[in-house]
Scaffold this motif. Structure first.
Motif, mmCIF file in Angstrom:
data_model
loop_
_atom_site.group_PDB
_atom_site.id
_atom_site.type_symbol
_atom_site.label_atom_id
_atom_site.label_comp_id
_atom_site.label_asym_id
_atom_site.label_seq_id
_atom_site.Cartn_x
_atom_site.Cartn_y
_atom_site.Cartn_z
ATOM 1 N N ILE A 9 -3.753 5.518 1.916
ATOM 2 C CA ILE A 9 -4.711 5.011 2.891
ATOM 3 C C ILE A 9 -6.042 5.723 2.700
ATOM 4 O O ILE A 9 -6.076 6.933 2.480
ATOM 5 C CB ILE A 9 -4.192 5.179 4.336
ATOM 6 C CG1 ILE A 9 -5.144 4.524 5.337
ATOM 7 C CG2 ILE A 9 -3.936 6.637 4.675
ATOM 8 C CD1 ILE A 9 -4.556 4.398 6.741
ATOM 9 N N LYS A 10 -7.115 4.940 2.737
ATOM 10 C CA LYS A 10 -8.468 5.488 2.709
ATOM 11 C C LYS A 10 -8.974 5.434 4.137
ATOM 12 O O LYS A 10 -9.065 4.360 4.739
ATOM 13 C CB LYS A 10 -9.366 4.671 1.768
ATOM 14 C CG LYS A 10 -10.712 5.315 1.528
ATOM 15 C CD LYS A 10 -11.473 4.604 0.419
ATOM 16 C CE LYS A 10 -12.754 5.361 0.092
ATOM 17 N NZ LYS A 10 -13.489 4.718 -0.999
ATOM 18 N N ASN A 40 0.822 -1.202 0.000
ATOM 19 C CA ASN A 40 0.000 0.000 0.000
ATOM 20 C C ASN A 40 0.864 1.262 0.000
ATOM 21 O O ASN A 40 1.845 1.353 0.722
ATOM 22 C CB ASN A 40 -0.907 0.032 1.230
ATOM 23 C CG ASN A 40 -1.933 -1.075 1.232
ATOM 24 O OD1 ASN A 40 -2.188 -1.704 0.221
ATOM 25 N ND2 ASN A 40 -2.527 -1.320 2.375
ATOM 26 N N ASN A 41 0.454 2.233 -0.828
ATOM 27 C CA ASN A 41 1.152 3.522 -0.846
ATOM 28 C C ASN A 41 0.199 4.680 -0.553
ATOM 29 O O ASN A 41 0.549 5.840 -0.706
ATOM 30 C CB ASN A 41 1.887 3.739 -2.168
ATOM 31 C CG ASN A 41 0.972 3.680 -3.371
ATOM 32 O OD1 ASN A 41 -0.246 3.629 -3.241
ATOM 33 N ND2 ASN A 41 1.572 3.681 -4.554
ATOM 34 N N VAL A 53 -2.121 2.158 -4.678
ATOM 35 C CA VAL A 53 -2.413 0.777 -4.325
ATOM 36 C C VAL A 53 -2.921 0.721 -2.886
ATOM 37 O O VAL A 53 -2.228 1.153 -1.960
ATOM 38 C CB VAL A 53 -1.155 -0.116 -4.442
ATOM 39 C CG1 VAL A 53 -1.466 -1.544 -4.015
ATOM 40 C CG2 VAL A 53 -0.580 -0.068 -5.842
ATOM 41 N N ILE A 54 -4.149 0.229 -2.717
ATOM 42 C CA ILE A 54 -4.678 -0.087 -1.392
ATOM 43 C C ILE A 54 -5.271 -1.491 -1.514
ATOM 44 O O ILE A 54 -6.412 -1.669 -1.952
ATOM 45 C CB ILE A 54 -5.726 0.934 -0.907
ATOM 46 C CG1 ILE A 54 -5.154 2.353 -0.930
ATOM 47 C CG2 ILE A 54 -6.198 0.559 0.505
ATOM 48 C CD1 ILE A 54 -6.132 3.431 -0.508
ATOM 49 N N GLU A 55 -4.468 -2.479 -1.185
ATOM 50 C CA GLU A 55 -4.826 -3.876 -1.418
ATOM 51 C C GLU A 55 -6.102 -4.300 -0.704
ATOM 52 O O GLU A 55 -6.920 -5.024 -1.269
ATOM 53 C CB GLU A 55 -3.660 -4.781 -1.012
ATOM 54 C CG GLU A 55 -2.444 -4.597 -1.892
ATOM 55 C CD GLU A 55 -1.234 -5.393 -1.424
ATOM 56 O OE1 GLU A 55 -1.296 -6.035 -0.345
ATOM 57 O OE2 GLU A 55 -0.216 -5.356 -2.137
ATOM 58 N N GLU A 56 -6.306 -3.848 0.544
ATOM 59 C CA GLU A 56 -7.443 -4.305 1.339
ATOM 60 C C GLU A 56 -8.787 -3.987 0.697
ATOM 61 O O GLU A 56 -9.764 -4.701 0.913
ATOM 62 C CB GLU A 56 -7.407 -3.671 2.747
ATOM 63 C CG GLU A 56 -6.249 -4.122 3.609
ATOM 64 C CD GLU A 56 -4.940 -3.389 3.306
ATOM 65 O OE1 GLU A 56 -3.917 -3.796 3.864
ATOM 66 O OE2 GLU A 56 -4.945 -2.425 2.510
#
Length: 99
Positions: free
Chosen positions: A5-6, A2-3, A27-30
């Motif tokens: 955050i939401k 992740n680069n 990128v936010i994989e979750e």
């Protein structure tokens, strides 16, 4: 890795966890977010992840933190050049204001 955050599911911006360069992917994989940045985004700054039209709310932490002064496209930097602060009538009044 992740680069960004939401901070809340309803947010239309994410926060960069590193400086992002044009063409780089957020990128936010979750949450399965993978979107391209269109301009340089400094560390700690906001990036648009849903089209925000002029006069629409900028949502961070699930709260309105400003109003778009022009249309903001996915991948663009969201900052003072395209956001205005809230007018007094647009602010939420806290319980502490009445204490």
């Amino acid at each position: 890795m992740n680069n960004a955050i939401k901070l809340h599911p309803s947010d239309n911006v994410v926060v960069a966890l590193t400086t992002l360069d044009p063409g780089e992917q957020i990128v936010i994989e979750e949450i399965g977010l993978l979107q391209e940045v269109t301009e340089k985004i400094p560390y700690g700054h906001k990036v648009c992840v849903e089209v925000i039209r002029q006069d629409e709310k900028i949502l961070k932490y699930g709260e309105c933190m400003g109003i778009a002064t022009n249309d903001i496209q996915v991948g663009q930097h969201v900052h003072v050049h395209n956001v205005r602060g809230l007018k007094e009538s647009e602010r939420v009044v806290s319980v502490a204001d009445y204490a």
